[in-house]
Design an enzyme around this catalytic site. Structure first.
Site, short mmCIF file in Angstrom:
data_model
loop_
_atom_site.label_atom_id
_atom_site.label_comp_id
_atom_site.label_asym_id
_atom_site.label_seq_id
_atom_site.Cartn_x
_atom_site.Cartn_y
_atom_site.Cartn_z
N ALA A 251 0.49 -1.49 0.18
CA ALA A 251 0.16 0.01 -0.06
C ALA A 251 0.66 1.14 -0.02
O ALA A 251 0.63 2.31 -0.02
CB ALA A 251 -0.71 -0.13 0.90
N ALA A 252 1.89 1.63 -0.44
CA ALA A 252 3.25 2.46 0.10
C ALA A 252 2.55 3.60 -1.43
O ALA A 252 2.34 4.13 -1.35
CB ALA A 252 4.26 2.23 -0.54
N GLY A 253 1.87 2.75 -2.50
CA GLY A 253 1.95 3.18 -4.03
C GLY A 253 0.52 3.69 -3.56
O GLY A 253 -0.23 4.89 -3.95
N ASP A 254 -0.50 2.73 -2.69
CA ASP A 254 -1.55 3.40 -2.27
C ASP A 254 -1.63 4.72 -1.34
O ASP A 254 -2.50 6.24 -1.76
CB ASP A 254 -2.91 2.64 -2.17
CG ASP A 254 -2.77 1.49 -3.02
OD1 ASP A 254 -3.02 1.26 -3.45
OD2 ASP A 254 -2.87 0.41 -2.20
O1 RIB Z 1 -1.74 -1.93 -3.16
C1 RIB Z 1 -1.67 -2.66 -2.20
C2 RIB Z 1 -2.95 -3.80 -2.51
O2 RIB Z 1 -3.49 -4.27 -3.26
C3 RIB Z 1 -3.83 -4.62 -1.37
O3 RIB Z 1 -4.25 -4.02 0.26
C4 RIB Z 1 -4.81 -5.63 -1.85
O4 RIB Z 1 -5.54 -5.52 -1.60
C5 RIB Z 1 -4.26 -5.85 -2.97
O5 RIB Z 1 -5.54 -4.75 -4.33
#
Ligand code: RIB
Length: 308
Positions: A251-254
């Site tokens: 989730a760093a990219g998120d």
């Molecule tokens: O970017 C991380 C996410 O990728 C995770 O939370 C997982 O669910 C996938 O969608």
């Protein structure tokens, strides 16, 4: 300051996270060291990241009518995210992801989309009003591309900024790319989209220019600990990262995309917004799990002002 408004149309999963010394080989059973379940999915993570960075967030997606869906909805509502356009799907379960985290914090992920795969252009059309009320739209590639295209069309009609995080890597139709203001691929996604491995600054800039030629307004390549490279009509500029201990890169990219969306919705320049986003992305690798690792605004500002 008026609260920025960000819409997210995307996927939401329950993440089943295994810590292990390494990925098992085919046919091998391996004993892991820890396990946890976390709210995840690139859409939901970016929604939480944007909400924690200070935005009002409208989330558009599909959850199953199951226990995972119920638990996830409670967590997202607790973050203050509007779920009025989230459909509870009786025909498909909530999306799931199996994530293995290795001791150096790197991860590998298998996603089964389930309800996410049933988000339609029609679902998105019902949420047009909510999307139109936002100044930034965040998209990823975990829901059918027809849904993302419908969302991008709705956003462009009101002049919103469309950010597409092309993850997981897939072919993107030219009709969608033409409506993207900022594309945010990581290294493997850049490689898949352009055939260029962005290992050197020159190659990263070349890959960014190749993506600009495909119709997007600007490209922000995320390069992990090397920071990010902004490529637009003014040229290419690297934005450095922050040195942090890596626990889990999930989730760093998120975190990066959610924070980028908020900063752009606040009217910052793309380069300033990228610096804000780099701080959010760096903080996200310091904690285990997707949802729990997404930083609050105060943490981002503390890191930016050098107080961490
Ligand atoms: O970017 C991380 C996410 O990728 C995770 O939370 C997982 O669910 C996938 O969608």
């Amino acid at each position: 300051m008026v609260q920025p408004r960000v819409a997210v149309v995307g996927g939401v999963n329950m993440d089943l996270v295994f810590s292990a010394p390494r990925r098992p080989q085919p046919g091998e059973t391996l004993v892991g060291t820890a396990f946890g379940t976390f709210v995840g999915g690139k859409g939901a993570n970016q929604a939480v990241a944007a909400a924690r960075a200070g935005a009002h967030v409208e989330f558009v997606g599909r959850l199953g009518a199951d226990d995972f869906g119920r638990d996830i909805a409670a967590v997202l509502e607790n973050e203050g995210i509007s779920l009025r356009h989230v459909i509870r799907d009786a025909e498909a379960g909530t999306g799931v992801a199996e994530i293995v985290v290795e001791p150096d914090g790197t991860n590998s992920i298998i996603v089964v989309p389930r309800a996410n795969g049933r988000l339609s252009a029609r679902d998105v059309a019902r949420a047009r009003g909510a999307i139109a009320g936002c100044s930034v739209l965040l998209l990823q590639l975990e829901v059918p591309v027809a849904a993302s295209e419908a969302a991008a069309r709705a956003a462009k009609q009101t002049g919103a900024t469309v950010i597409l995080n092309p993850a997981p890597a897939a072919d993107i139709p030219a009709t969608l790319l033409a409506r993207v203001d900022v594309l945010t691929p990581n290294e493997p996604e850049t490689m898949q989209l352009t055939g260029i491995a962005p290992h050197t600054p020159e190659d990263a800039a070349r890959a960014g220019r190749a993506l600009l030629q495909r119709g997007v307004g600007a490209v922000v390549l995320t390069l992990g600990e090397r920071g990010a490279l902004v490529v637009d009509e003014d040229g290419a500029e690297r934005v450095p990262s922050f040195e942090v201990p890596a626990v889990d890169t999930t989730a760093a990219g998120d975190a990066f995309c959610g924070a980028l969306g908020v900063a752009l919705a606040e009217g910052r320049s793309l380069r300033e917004a990228t610096r804000f986003a780099c701080a959010a992305g760096a903080l996200a690798v310091t904690k285990m799990g997707a949802g729990p690792s997404l930083p609050a605004r105060q943490e981002i500002e503390r890191l930016l002002s050098g107080q961490e």
